[in-house]
Design an enzyme around this catalytic site. Sequence first.
Site, PDB file in Angstrom:
ATOM      1  N   ASP A 165       0.830  -1.191   0.000  1.00 13.22           N
ATOM      2  CA  ASP A 165       0.000   0.000   0.000  1.00 13.22           C
ATOM      3  C   ASP A 165       0.871   1.250   0.000  1.00 13.22           C
ATOM      4  O   ASP A 165       1.973   1.250   0.551  1.00 13.22           O
ATOM      5  CB  ASP A 165      -0.898  -0.001   1.244  1.00 13.22           C
ATOM      6  CG  ASP A 165      -2.097   0.918   1.105  1.00 13.22           C
ATOM      7  OD1 ASP A 165      -2.357   1.381  -0.019  1.00 13.22           O
ATOM      8  OD2 ASP A 165      -2.764   1.185   2.125  1.00 13.22           O
TER       9      ASP A 165
ATOM     10  N   ASN B 272     -10.207  -3.128  -6.572  1.00 15.26           N
ATOM     11  CA  ASN B 272      -9.390  -2.170  -7.336  1.00 15.26           C
ATOM     12  C   ASN B 272      -9.920  -1.949  -8.745  1.00 15.26           C
ATOM     13  O   ASN B 272      -9.526  -0.985  -9.411  1.00 15.26           O
ATOM     14  CB  ASN B 272      -7.940  -2.645  -7.416  1.00 15.26           C
ATOM     15  CG  ASN B 272      -7.232  -2.661  -6.082  1.00 15.26           C
ATOM     16  OD1 ASN B 272      -6.322  -3.458  -5.852  1.00 15.26           O
ATOM     17  ND2 ASN B 272      -7.631  -1.776  -5.158  1.00 15.26           N
TER      18      ASN B 272
END
Length: 275
Positions: free
Chosen positions: A49, A98
């Site tokens: 991340d 995503n």
Amino acid sequence: MAGGMTWMQKSWRWAAAPVWRLVYGLYERQLEEQVRALPMPGHVGIILDGNRRHARGTGIQEPNAIYGLGAAKLDDILSWSVDLGIRMVTLWVFSPDNLRRPEAEIGGIFGAVETKMRALVADPHIRHKGVHITAIGRRDLLPPSLLDAIDAAEAATRGNDQLTVTLAIGYGGREEIADAVRALLEDYAAQGLSAAEVAALVSPETIRQHLYLASMPDPDLIVRTSGETRLSGFMLWQSVHSELYFCDVNWPVMRRIDYLRAIRAYQRRERRFGV
């Protein structure tokens, strides 16, 4: 002096930089000695991340460049893990959630991973280090060229046995459990079992046998970069007894010292497995 640093400021910065590098190097060596003195985690999961945060902080805007930096960090993780004797690393690269991102960003992620997989196939150091590449997730979410690159990397590294690196791409924990239950029911239906017989056979172990990689040991340690303190669906089934570590550094600039700190934090915890 207006408009820039003074001569004295420049001289101080030039003199201070080697000092900080020395201090940093000494601390890293001390930290490594502490880590090597204790058992290593066998399986480390990492939630990658902070790519976009890093890009915003550095002014990078092109998606391929943003995610290319993140893909390049894989080389460091491979090197650090092999050096420390860690046998398995799972990297969460892309989730079904995503897919809600802009098309250019999704393309940047897929393109960076594909380029990296093809580079690993051609890298002689991968065989020397004994790195095996594999992947888990819903393949139907990935473009054919990326699937070809992943398959090529798996095939080229299949005989390596020092470190297994699993890419969780097109992967979600809920999707994995749903797919496992679906596969289990299909298996029992093919055997002609009744609904009551199937219900009697469903257990945590039978579900586990149908996970994407049923033989994969649960992660001992899960690390998330960027400062976020949640798993977001990463290895929901397997993480029940995992130790969690959250660090503020963004993934593309994760340092060896950050990796060592995560491992040290794991080593200092008393693992009780619910007992």
